[in-house]
Design a protein around this motif. Structure first.
Motif, PDB file in Angstrom:
ATOM      1  N   LEU A  22      -6.865   1.236   6.374  1.00 22.04           N
ATOM      2  CA  LEU A  22      -6.095   2.288   5.709  1.00 22.04           C
ATOM      3  C   LEU A  22      -5.723   3.398   6.695  1.00 22.04           C
ATOM      4  O   LEU A  22      -4.631   3.974   6.608  1.00 22.04           O
ATOM      5  CB  LEU A  22      -6.894   2.860   4.531  1.00 22.04           C
TER       6      LEU A  22
ATOM      7  N   MET B  77       0.461   4.321  -2.354  1.00 22.45           N
ATOM      8  CA  MET B  77       0.151   5.622  -1.750  1.00 22.45           C
ATOM      9  C   MET B  77       1.089   6.703  -2.287  1.00 22.45           C
ATOM     10  O   MET B  77       0.666   7.791  -2.682  1.00 22.45           O
ATOM     11  CB  MET B  77       0.266   5.527  -0.236  1.00 22.45           C
TER      12      MET B  77
ATOM     13  N   PRO C 276     -11.520   1.207   5.093  1.00 22.01           N
ATOM     14  CA  PRO C 276     -11.018   2.513   5.552  1.00 22.01           C
ATOM     15  C   PRO C 276     -10.400   2.466   6.939  1.00 22.01           C
ATOM     16  O   PRO C 276      -9.483   3.239   7.242  1.00 22.01           O
ATOM     17  CB  PRO C 276     -12.270   3.403   5.519  1.00 22.01           C
TER      18      PRO C 276
ATOM     19  N   VAL D 163      -3.787  -4.219  -1.873  1.00 21.26           N
ATOM     20  CA  VAL D 163      -4.060  -3.476  -0.648  1.00 21.26           C
ATOM     21  C   VAL D 163      -5.563  -3.508  -0.378  1.00 21.26           C
ATOM     22  O   VAL D 163      -6.377  -3.562  -1.315  1.00 21.26           O
ATOM     23  CB  VAL D 163      -3.565  -2.018  -0.766  1.00 21.26           C
ATOM     24  N   THR D 164      -5.929  -3.508   0.907  1.00 23.42           N
ATOM     25  CA  THR D 164      -7.332  -3.554   1.292  1.00 23.42           C
ATOM     26  C   THR D 164      -8.046  -2.240   0.978  1.00 23.42           C
ATOM     27  O   THR D 164      -7.408  -1.190   0.841  1.00 23.42           O
ATOM     28  CB  THR D 164      -7.460  -3.843   2.798  1.00 23.42           C
ATOM     29  N   LYS D 165      -9.370  -2.309   0.866  1.00 24.24           N
ATOM     30  CA  LYS D 165     -10.188  -1.111   0.702  1.00 24.24           C
ATOM     31  C   LYS D 165     -10.827  -0.690   2.028  1.00 24.24           C
ATOM     32  O   LYS D 165     -11.545   0.308   2.067  1.00 24.24           O
ATOM     33  CB  LYS D 165     -11.282  -1.358  -0.347  1.00 24.24           C
TER      34      LYS D 165
ATOM     35  N   GLY E 163       0.814  -1.218   0.000  1.00 23.93           N
ATOM     36  CA  GLY E 163       0.000   0.000   0.000  1.00 23.93           C
ATOM     37  C   GLY E 163       0.841   1.257   0.000  1.00 23.93           C
ATOM     38  O   GLY E 163       0.466   2.269  -0.582  1.00 23.93           O
TER      39      GLY E 163
ATOM     40  N   GLU F  79      -7.522   9.419  -2.999  1.00 20.49           N
ATOM     41  CA  GLU F  79      -6.531   8.370  -2.747  1.00 20.49           C
ATOM     42  C   GLU F  79      -7.212   7.035  -2.480  1.00 20.49           C
ATOM     43  O   GLU F  79      -6.763   5.984  -2.954  1.00 20.49           O
ATOM     44  CB  GLU F  79      -5.659   8.779  -1.566  1.00 20.49           C
ATOM     45  N   GLU F  80      -8.325   7.066  -1.741  1.00 23.28           N
ATOM     46  CA  GLU F  80      -9.054   5.824  -1.454  1.00 23.28           C
ATOM     47  C   GLU F  80      -9.597   5.197  -2.735  1.00 23.28           C
ATOM     48  O   GLU F  80      -9.554   3.970  -2.913  1.00 23.28           O
ATOM     49  CB  GLU F  80     -10.205   6.093  -0.473  1.00 23.28           C
TER      50      GLU F  80
ATOM     51  N   TYR G 167      -2.773   2.246   8.539  1.00 27.06           N
ATOM     52  CA  TYR G 167      -1.571   2.377   7.709  1.00 27.06           C
ATOM     53  C   TYR G 167      -1.038   3.813   7.755  1.00 27.06           C
ATOM     54  O   TYR G 167       0.182   4.030   7.766  1.00 27.06           O
ATOM     55  CB  TYR G 167      -1.873   1.996   6.263  1.00 27.06           C
ATOM     56  N   GLU G 168      -1.944   4.801   7.770  1.00 25.64           N
ATOM     57  CA  GLU G 168      -1.522   6.198   7.861  1.00 25.64           C
ATOM     58  C   GLU G 168      -0.798   6.459   9.189  1.00 25.64           C
ATOM     59  O   GLU G 168       0.217   7.172   9.232  1.00 25.64           O
ATOM     60  CB  GLU G 168      -2.733   7.133   7.725  1.00 25.64           C
TER      61      GLU G 168
ATOM     62  N   LEU H   6      -6.621   3.552  -4.580  1.00 24.07           N
ATOM     63  CA  LEU H   6      -6.237   2.281  -3.966  1.00 24.07           C
ATOM     64  C   LEU H   6      -7.262   1.188  -4.261  1.00 24.07           C
ATOM     65  O   LEU H   6      -6.909   0.007  -4.361  1.00 24.07           O
ATOM     66  CB  LEU H   6      -6.070   2.451  -2.455  1.00 24.07           C
TER      67      LEU H   6
END
Length: 543
Positions: free
Chosen positions: A233, A200, A230, A226-228, A196, A215-216, A236-237, A219
């Motif tokens: 995600l 990204m 949220p 990579v997973t969808k 991801g 960005e979502e 991950y941020e 992806l």
């Protein structure tokens, strides 16, 4: 002899990660060098051979720049590679596509690159568990909670290359080679985060190509990598912010906010030198302009002196005219008192008729057409029966008296116009029509097309094509407002340049050719405007 061609310092990092990156020319051979800025960075430099060995074994389809570490473990040398990075290659191919195809092409190119990065490497087979080393790197900012950890149920690669970005791989004559692999970890890291992160950074580097895609959404085109979800995600941020905190810590804020000064390359200095030369040229132009203005000011002062003398003479003339007007007013009053009754009745009837049927109203026009039909039956009967006459009458009622003067407008049809003239409209068809008349009359020396940006008008603008041929009509389905209306219409433009023109404007001779000339003669000009003058001659703005 060693000559330094390029140098970059990473002082915003923590002391144990601070390095400088150089490109040097040594005995006629270029090399890339990373050197620790202090003894704290020795372990970081010494880690490159192991990272190289493990990455090469883990990724049989890729090659990586070979590291040669000095005996004191303070510097590592890499061979200097020539070619384009994957990021540059992708940008070139995407920008070569038509604009409407770029988004789709970019996603295809990134998918192909992801296949190169992750298709040939060993599968992520290790079950992820948040060990001590993981927490030291990815919990450095303190944002990651135990609830977040629970969401990271994933597999891991034996070796995780956090630097697996498009700009860190170069396409050479021998194939694709990894340039930078500074951040490689041998403890479990969620494979979804590693993949991801590649996607990204690809999105953030090329967001301008993707238009309004988030960005979502971007992806979401890569569910195999990579997973969808949220929530994941968002974790991950947090991991990314913690990783940056692990690398930089307080130093990043200190240097970037207070002390950091960007290094100027020779190219930058040459650009500054060129800008200085251009500034001197502009200064000379300003000085010449001031000289001319000074001359004009002296002329204006002389004109002012002569004008004052003239005003004094005019005051005498005005006093004489006032006396004459007074005498004429007395004569007119006498005539009004002695006016014949028949003329008084006629005048009163005329005033009453004008109040009941003001000029320009549909009722007054109907009466006028009826009167003219009685006075000129043959001429007006022909008008009522011909298509041209019907169009003239319809335009008279829907646009105004000016349509009787100019009639239906016939614009040239251009396949490849130099200028696309966009006229935003919302009702006020009489203004729009007179604007079109002025364009047709005063635009002979530049090829052009006229685009009517109709923001759901309710008057005759809705069917303006009946009154003017070869217009490009862009009518919105709902009212968009001025800016969106202009932008929507501009998408239909075929011209090299786009001219936005208000519909209450009347253009004059040479108005468009002078703007085109300015754009084509000076490559530094990106946009220019006309001089706008009020109907009474006062200047509204210039350029």
């Amino acid at each position: 002899m060693t000559e330094v061609l390029y140098v970059k310092y990473n002082r915003t990092r923590r002391e144990r990660f601070q390095i400088k990156t150089e490109i040097v020319l040594q005995d006629g051979e270029k090399k890339a060098v990373k050197a620790a800025l202090g003894p704290e960075g020795r372990d970081h430099i010494a880690s490159f051979p192991e990272k190289y060995r493990r990455l090469s074994a883990e990724n049989p389809g890729l090659t990586f720049a070979y590291p040669s570490v000095s005996e004191d473990k303070m510097r590592v040398e890499f061979p200097y590679l020539t070619g384009e990075t994957l990021a540059e290659q992708i940008a070139g191919r995407v920008m070569a596509c038509p604009e409407e195809k770029r988004q789709e092409r970019f996603i295809e190119e990134v998918r192909e690159a992801m296949g190169l990065f992750y298709g040939s490497r060993k599968k992520a087979s290790i079950v992820f568990g948040a060990g001590e080393e993981f927490r030291r790197v990815f919990c450095a900012s303190g944002e990651l909670s135990e609830e977040d950890m629970a969401l990271l149920a994933d597999t891991s690669y034996p070796v995780s290359n956090i630097d697996g970005l498009l700009e860190n791989f170069i396409l050479t004559a021998e194939g694709i080679c990894g340039l930078d692999y500074e951040w490689v970890f041998f403890f479990p890291v969620p494979a979804g985060f590693v993949r991801g992160r590649t996607l990204m950074y690809a999105y953030r580097r090329f967001a301008g190509i993707l238009g309004d895609m988030t960005e979502e959404e971007f992806l979401g085109h890569f569910p195999e990598y990579v997973t969808k979800d949220p929530a994941i995600l968002a974790v991950y941020e947090k991991m990314e912010r913690s990783f940056q905190e692990y690398v930089h810590g307080e130093n990043q804020r200190t240097y970037q906010e207070d002390y950091m000064v960007s290094t100027k390359s020779m190219k930058d200095l040459a650009a500054v030198d060129g800008e200085l030369l251009r500034t001197k040229e502009r200064l000379a132009q300003v000085q010449e302009l001031l000289r001319r203005k000074d001359l004009e000011l002296r002329k204006e002062r002389e004109t002012h002196r002569l004008t004052n003398n003239h005003v004094s003479n005019l005051n005498v003339m005005i006093a004489d005219l006032r006396r004459e007007n007074g005498e004429m007013a007395k004569t007119l009053a006498y005539l009004n008192r002695h006016e014949a009754a028949v003329f008084k009745v006629r005048r009163k009837l005329g005033e009453a008729f004008n109040r009941a049927y003001p000029k320009g109203t549909p009722e007054r026009k109907k009466i006028t057409y009826a009167k003219n039909t009685l006075l000129h039956p043959v001429k007006y009967t022909r008008m009522y029966r011909s298509d041209e006459g019907k169009n003239l009458i319809k335009g008279d009622f829907e646009i105004g008296d000016d349509y009787r003067t100019y009639g239906k407008l016939h614009f040239p049809k251009e396949e490849h116009p130099t200028v696309s003239i966009v006229i935003p409209c919302y009702n006020q068809v009489h203004y729009t029509y007179l604007c079109l008349v002025s364009i047709l009359e005063h635009t002979k020396d530049v090829s052009y097309e006229v685009i009517i940006a109709d923001d759901v008008s309710k008057d005759a603008t809705e069917h303006l094509a009946e009154f003017a041929e070869n217009l490009v009509i862009c009518r919105n389905s709902t009212n968009q407002g001025f800016l969106r209306n202009c932008n929507n219409a501009a998408k239909s433009a075929k011209g090299t340049y786009i001219m936005f023109l208000n519909n209450d404007t009347k253009v004059t001779e040479g108005w468009l050719s002078s703007l085109v000339k300015m754009m084509e003669e000076d490559g530094t000009v990106g946009m220019c405007g006309s001089k706008l003058v009020y109907p009474d001659g006062r200047l509204q703005e210039a350029g």
